[in-house]
Design a protein around this motif. Structure first.
Motif: not given
Length: 154
Positions: A59-63
């Motif tokens: 999720i954080i890498f998606y953002f």
């Protein structure tokens, strides 16, 4: 963090990103490299552990990569201050619930980086001392990319 990430993904507040990017990359990555799973494959705890930890990173890498959110140098210090408040909250909850969230009462049973930081409470002090350098190290790729003009920082 697993409780905060759904709130973050819904509201997409930058201040939450500033905090979570360092907590997730710094902390969750440690959990992936040195997992603390008491029951092995194929148990519910095993799958829950990996889904939560890898999910947080995803999720954080998606953002970062898809939504182009970037931390600033100020984010390092905001994240550190928020972490101090979180640690105080976890100390209170650990005392109230007789728990060991954030490994504040004892180190995990499995091998971890905390094994190199001494016994309780010294490993907590050493951990606190290396947090800002670790957060700066996490920030370094964003800084370099920004200086090269490849990424737009907020």
């Amino acid at each position: 963090m697993a409780l905060l990430i759904p709130i973050f993904t819904y509201y997409r507040k930058y201040v939450m990103f500033e905090i979570l990017v360092f907590w997730i990359i710094g902390g969750t990555l440690q959990g992936v490299l040195t997992p603390d799973i008491s029951v092995g494959f194929p148990s519910f705890d095993y799958f829950r552990y990996w889904v939560v930890h890898l999910g947080l990173l995803a999720i954080i890498f998606y953002f970062i990569f898809e939504l182009k959110m970037r931390p600033t140098l100020k984010s390092v210090f905001k994240s550190f201050l928020a972490l101090q408040a979180y640690v105080l909250l976890m100390m209170f909850l650990n005392n109230l619930l007789d728990a060991n969230y954030f490994y504040l009462n004892e180190k995990p049973q499995s091998a971890s980086l905390l094994d190199y930081f001494g016994e309780w409470p010294y490993y907590i002090v050493v951990g606190q001392l290396i947090i800002i350098p670790m957060f700066i190290l996490i920030y370094l790729p964003f800084f370099i990319a920004h200086k090269r003009g490849k990424l737009l920082c907020k």
